[in-house]
Design an enzyme around this catalytic site. Sequence first.
Site, short mmCIF file in Angstrom:
data_model
loop_
_atom_site.label_atom_id
_atom_site.label_comp_id
_atom_site.label_asym_id
_atom_site.label_seq_id
_atom_site.Cartn_x
_atom_site.Cartn_y
_atom_site.Cartn_z
N TYR A 1 42.90 55.83 24.87
CA TYR A 1 43.61 54.58 25.11
C TYR A 1 44.21 54.57 26.52
O TYR A 1 44.09 53.59 27.25
CB TYR A 1 44.71 54.39 24.06
CG TYR A 1 45.42 53.07 24.19
CD1 TYR A 1 44.89 51.92 23.63
CD2 TYR A 1 46.63 52.97 24.88
CE1 TYR A 1 45.53 50.71 23.76
CE2 TYR A 1 47.28 51.77 25.00
CZ TYR A 1 46.73 50.63 24.44
OH TYR A 1 47.37 49.42 24.57
N HIS B 1 43.11 52.11 29.97
CA HIS B 1 44.05 51.26 30.69
C HIS B 1 44.26 51.68 32.15
O HIS B 1 45.02 51.04 32.87
CB HIS B 1 45.38 51.20 29.94
CG HIS B 1 45.29 50.30 28.76
ND1 HIS B 1 44.73 50.72 27.57
CD2 HIS B 1 45.63 49.00 28.59
CE1 HIS B 1 44.75 49.70 26.73
NE2 HIS B 1 45.28 48.66 27.32
N TYR C 1 53.46 42.29 33.46
CA TYR C 1 53.09 42.83 32.16
C TYR C 1 52.99 44.35 32.26
O TYR C 1 52.28 44.88 33.11
CB TYR C 1 51.76 42.22 31.73
CG TYR C 1 51.24 42.58 30.36
CD1 TYR C 1 52.05 43.09 29.37
CD2 TYR C 1 49.89 42.38 30.07
CE1 TYR C 1 51.55 43.39 28.11
CE2 TYR C 1 49.38 42.68 28.82
CZ TYR C 1 50.21 43.19 27.84
OH TYR C 1 49.71 43.49 26.60
N TRP D 1 37.54 42.39 24.81
CA TRP D 1 38.55 43.43 25.00
C TRP D 1 39.19 43.80 23.66
O TRP D 1 39.36 44.98 23.37
CB TRP D 1 39.63 42.95 25.99
CG TRP D 1 40.67 43.99 26.26
CD1 TRP D 1 41.91 44.09 25.67
CD2 TRP D 1 40.56 45.11 27.15
NE1 TRP D 1 42.58 45.18 26.16
CE2 TRP D 1 41.77 45.82 27.06
CE3 TRP D 1 39.57 45.56 28.01
CZ2 TRP D 1 42.02 46.98 27.81
CZ3 TRP D 1 39.81 46.71 28.75
CH2 TRP D 1 41.02 47.39 28.65
#
Length: 120
Positions: free
Chosen positions: A24, A28, A47, A82
């Site tokens: 993960y 990213h 964000y 996504w």
Amino acid sequence: MSSNSAGARVCFTSRVRADRIPEYRAAHTAVWPEMLEALRDTGWRDYHLFLRDDGLLVGVLETDDYAAAQRGMAATEVNARWQAAMSGFFVDEGNPDDGFVLLDEVFHLEAQLAALEDAG
């Protein structure tokens, strides 16, 4: 969630599977350019995602209208791809965006400082 002069500040939690945390994190480090552009174009600003070693994921963002920003992303083709790519990383099944638990803001330093200045 709270309001500010730039719109709404949103904070949410989710849970990443502990056995998938390294993958993960890797996913990213280089989010697809078209995903980044879609987020920007649908109103997601400043964000951030924070991930604890046990899989607790905390997201923070600013937007003028969170519901509209979510709808905008849901309407994009890249978001569907996504979400499908990310779905196996999360403890809860289904679309990861649907599993966000929104948190209420209970303290904001700048807002309280501004209130002090206004009262003084």
